[in-house]
Design a protein around this motif. Sequence first.
Motif, short mmCIF file in Angstrom:
data_model
loop_
_atom_site.label_atom_id
_atom_site.label_comp_id
_atom_site.label_asym_id
_atom_site.label_seq_id
_atom_site.Cartn_x
_atom_site.Cartn_y
_atom_site.Cartn_z
N UNK A 57 37.16 15.37 68.70
CA UNK A 57 37.20 16.39 69.74
C UNK A 57 38.48 17.22 69.64
N UNK A 58 39.61 16.57 69.37
CA UNK A 58 40.88 17.27 69.20
C UNK A 58 40.82 18.22 68.00
N UNK A 59 40.22 17.75 66.91
CA UNK A 59 40.09 18.58 65.71
C UNK A 59 39.24 19.81 66.02
N UNK A 60 38.14 19.62 66.73
CA UNK A 60 37.27 20.73 67.08
C UNK A 60 38.02 21.73 67.97
N UNK A 61 38.77 21.23 68.94
CA UNK A 61 39.54 22.10 69.84
C UNK A 61 40.58 22.89 69.05
N UNK A 62 41.29 22.20 68.16
CA UNK A 62 42.30 22.89 67.35
C UNK A 62 41.67 23.95 66.45
N UNK A 63 40.51 23.67 65.90
CA UNK A 63 39.80 24.64 65.07
C UNK A 63 39.44 25.88 65.88
N UNK A 64 38.98 25.68 67.11
CA UNK A 64 38.63 26.80 67.98
C UNK A 64 39.87 27.62 68.34
N UNK A 65 40.96 26.94 68.65
CA UNK A 65 42.21 27.64 68.98
C UNK A 65 42.70 28.44 67.77
N UNK A 66 42.64 27.84 66.59
CA UNK A 66 43.05 28.53 65.37
C UNK A 66 42.19 29.77 65.13
N UNK A 67 40.88 29.65 65.30
CA UNK A 67 39.98 30.79 65.11
C UNK A 67 40.31 31.92 66.09
N UNK A 68 40.59 31.53 67.34
CA UNK A 68 40.95 32.54 68.35
C UNK A 68 42.27 33.22 68.00
N UNK A 69 43.23 32.46 67.53
CA UNK A 69 44.53 33.03 67.13
C UNK A 69 44.36 33.98 65.95
N UNK A 70 43.53 33.61 64.98
CA UNK A 70 43.30 34.47 63.81
C UNK A 70 42.62 35.76 64.24
N UNK A 71 41.69 35.69 65.18
CA UNK A 71 41.01 36.87 65.69
C UNK A 71 42.02 37.78 66.40
N UNK A 72 42.88 37.18 67.20
CA UNK A 72 43.92 37.92 67.93
C UNK A 72 44.88 38.60 66.94
N UNK A 73 45.26 37.88 65.90
CA UNK A 73 46.14 38.42 64.86
C UNK A 73 45.50 39.64 64.19
N UNK A 74 44.23 39.52 63.86
CA UNK A 74 43.50 40.63 63.22
C UNK A 74 43.46 41.84 64.14
N UNK A 75 43.24 41.62 65.42
CA UNK A 75 43.19 42.71 66.40
C UNK A 75 44.55 43.40 66.53
N UNK A 76 45.62 42.64 66.56
CA UNK A 76 46.96 43.22 66.64
C UNK A 76 47.25 44.06 65.40
N UNK A 77 46.92 43.54 64.23
CA UNK A 77 47.14 44.29 62.99
C UNK A 77 46.32 45.58 62.99
N UNK A 78 45.08 45.52 63.48
CA UNK A 78 44.24 46.70 63.54
C UNK A 78 44.87 47.76 64.44
N UNK A 79 45.37 47.34 65.61
CA UNK A 79 46.00 48.27 66.54
C UNK A 79 47.27 48.89 65.95
N UNK A 80 47.99 48.11 65.16
CA UNK A 80 49.22 48.61 64.52
C UNK A 80 48.92 49.43 63.27
N UNK A 81 47.67 49.44 62.84
CA UNK A 81 47.30 50.19 61.65
C UNK A 81 47.69 49.50 60.36
N UNK A 82 47.88 48.21 60.44
CA UNK A 82 48.24 47.44 59.24
C UNK A 82 46.96 47.01 58.54
N UNK A 83 46.82 47.46 57.27
CA UNK A 83 45.64 47.04 56.50
C UNK A 83 46.09 46.15 55.35
N UNK A 84 45.12 45.69 54.57
CA UNK A 84 45.43 44.75 53.48
C UNK A 84 46.37 45.34 52.46
N UNK A 85 46.18 46.63 52.13
CA UNK A 85 47.04 47.27 51.14
C UNK A 85 48.48 47.34 51.65
N UNK A 86 48.66 47.68 52.91
CA UNK A 86 50.01 47.74 53.48
C UNK A 86 50.65 46.35 53.49
#
Length: 163
Positions: A57-86
């Motif tokens: 259960x802890x592993x599943x919770x941590x996986x969900x938290x990690x996925x949410x953090x990665x999604x949030x990170x992607x959203x922040x980068x998108x708002x800042x205009x940071x793409x893969x090339x940059x």
Amino acid sequence: MSATLRGAGPSWNASGLLRTDPVPEEGEDVVATISATETLSEEEREELRRELAKVEEEIQTLSQVLAAKEKHLTEIKRKLGINSLQELKQNIAKGWQDVTATSAYKKTSETLSQAGQKASAAFSSVGSVITKKLEDVKNSPTFKSFEEKVENLKCVRNYKMIL
């Protein structure tokens, strides 16, 4: 884990040396490797099952938290205009900055700079020597005689062209 396995932990052989039991390979049934004298009581099994469920259960919770953090990170980068090339450019720039900050790079750069200065001085010296030698050749009697003969040939050729 509050309950401990019977027989777990270090064991010693008759000569007083630590006995090593084989570690099960991936995919092997761990329960099958436990000898008959090291069987678990029903209470210990139940405790291990509860702990297993809790860890899963802890592993599943941590996986969900990690996925949410990665999604949030992607959203922040998108708002800042940071793409893969940059990001790649930034990583390369940071890597180069890290390389140039190393003492090995600084020493190598300094050594190459000194070698370049010495090579430049050597080429300059060689150039001066060549220039001096060419001047000596130009002022030599042999060259003057050759120069006069060429002049005479030019005059003869021009004279023939006039005629």
